[in-house]
Design an enzyme around this catalytic site. Sequence first.
Site: not given
Length: 233
Positions: A116, A119, A122, A146
Amino acid sequence: MKKIAFCLSLILTAFTGNAFADNSMINQSLSNMGLKAESISPSGIAGVSSVLTQHGTIYLSNDGHYMFQGPLYDISSKIPKQIVNKSLVEKLEALKGQMIIYKAPKEKYVVTVFTDITCGYCRKLHENMKEYNDEGITVRYLAFPRHGLEHQSAKDMQSIWCSAKANKALDAAFKGDKISPIESCKKDIAKHYELGLQFGINGTPAIVLKDGTLISGFLPPKDLAKALAQHGE
């Protein structure tokens, strides 16, 4: 510990007695719960079937009376291995043409990461891409917004995956650059998201190994390489 082992023994004994039932009782129980099976297969436990539904994998006794959900592990060897519904792995590989791939020059391992762009971890994983590749790890990305498919991040990721130069578009997004909107293309991140839900993913990054084993959260390159080696990938 003895009490837990005794309870598990009773449960498994109850399941074993139903080993020769067909799928009709399972389908009836699923129908009673408003669920439908995408696939039904042996779980590895006598008398228990692994059932893939749109909400993920559940385990049902073959008489349809008992159900449980959660990760199932084979502990017959020194290192426990998660048992994954084979249909999920097949569905994952079917999306290979929709993945954004960062291939290792000297590939030893392949992982699929549900990511994502909003994120933090991430972003951290992506910033270390060269180090993952240097460890021989090829990273294949699928999108997992998400916050849901209606969130702006989902629309942005759809645009990234539809870009003619998707890798560069993803690199730029993780750096915080503006994302150029693209209305639609043959790639559909809704399919990525739905598959992620079936894997039981509720956060990102989520790393899926070749056999479908799920590692939740960020692992530094050397730690991931070590985990893959221990897993026997």
